[in-house]
Design an enzyme around this catalytic site. Sequence first.
Site, PDB file in Angstrom:
ATOM      1  CG  ASP A 243       0.173  12.261   0.854  1.00  7.92           C
ATOM      2  OD1 ASP A 243       1.028  11.420   0.850  1.00  7.92           O
ATOM      3  OD2 ASP A 243      -0.269  12.853  -0.327  1.00  7.92           O
ATOM      4  CG  HIS A 266      -0.676   8.318  -0.506  1.00 14.11           C
ATOM      5  ND1 HIS A 266      -0.338   9.127  -1.146  1.00 14.11           N
ATOM      6  CD2 HIS A 266      -2.085   7.833  -0.743  1.00 14.11           C
ATOM      7  CE1 HIS A 266      -1.326   9.704  -1.897  1.00 14.11           C
ATOM      8  NE2 HIS A 266      -2.269   8.735  -1.510  1.00 14.11           N
TER       9      HIS A 266
END
Length: 433
Positions: A243, A266
């Site tokens: 993430d 991310h």
Amino acid sequence: MKLTQATTLLLSLGLSLPVEGFSLSRTNAVAPKPPFRPLPASSPRHRTCHVKTNGDGTDDAEYILAALKKCNNGGKVIFDADKEYTIGTALDMTFLKHIDLEILGKITFTADTDYWQENSFKHTFQNATTFFNLGGTDVNVYGGGELNGNGQVWYDLYAQDPLILRPILVGIIGLHGGTIGPLKLRYSPQWYQLVANSSDVLFDGIDISGYSSSKNEAKNTDGWDTYRSSNIIIQNSVINNGDDCVSFKPNSTEILVQNLHCNGSHGISVGSLGQYEGEVDIVQNVLVHNISMYNASDMARIKVWPGLPSAMSEDLQGGGGLGSVQNITYDNMYVENVDWAIEVTQCYGQKNQTLCNQFPSNLTISDVYFNDLKGVTSKKHDPNVGTIICSSPDVCSGIHATNIDVKSPSGKSGFVCTNVDETLLDVECTSSS
């Protein structure tokens, strides 16, 4: 500043080092940036305490607390290199003052998911919980040892029930003055580090890694999330996660992030913001510098909820919050196999662009600078390499992009743009969302 284990690893990766008089990078020397404010100095430490352990996998929390209390106010607590420690109790360590924690061994948190869901520390933002809260004044944590969150049992449990409360591995809560690192962080159930209600903290030499060994992904494993904190420095670290590499949550100000190697993430993200109606979220004065991003969904990312309720997932909904994003700079970045080199959106969680435009964000974005980005994206959005989606030009202004040398695999470099001043962009907006 001394060379750490993580610093040596960064050298092997060809990344630059914020070490006085010694700066290398992939191509040219890249000088480190100073913090927004000088960090306070630590006072001398005059005594040492070694933490005992049962040595059989049972809870060592009482020994840890005893050592901390004995050596608080001017001492150093050592977790010995030849020992493994187990924590099965939620530890409130926010009373610390003028103390060092030298972690040389390995610390593992138990896999008792029922206990931790009931007893981990609850925080107000996004149902975050932590195994422990570490805070106080002038606290340094280092040694290169390992903190292990026993994440696999949580990855499998979350796949069955996305509403469970998964603890964050490291909770830096109410710390004012201190350094964290070098440390190894492994297999966090959720975010690796939450930095909340803190100021003047340096993270240097953090080695993050931990993937699922089953079909169930290790989700939401952000490297850092800053929240209601100021003058935080994150540098010289390697992050392998699933993430955000770093995420600036509400009321993060004066944040410096530099010299990171991020893989599988991310991106480095502002937000998400504006999630809670009626609340004011502010992120301002952020500098992200000299970052390498590999195999990720994003590099430089700003994500803001629109003005109407929207749903990103079953356990993540929001929209309608107030506030601002201002004076954000991403500088000297490298991407490789990253879906979006730049992604700005005020429609986070809302796939219907018409609805997003009809109910524009209540949270403004202004004075954002993307400078000196290089590399090649993935094939996912080819021929586009970036996207800037504003819900209205009235709440989104001053977004600049200069010296963007990022190409898609086809060799093209398009941007998807909506409600943005294209005269400030040194890129070609080839389509609108």
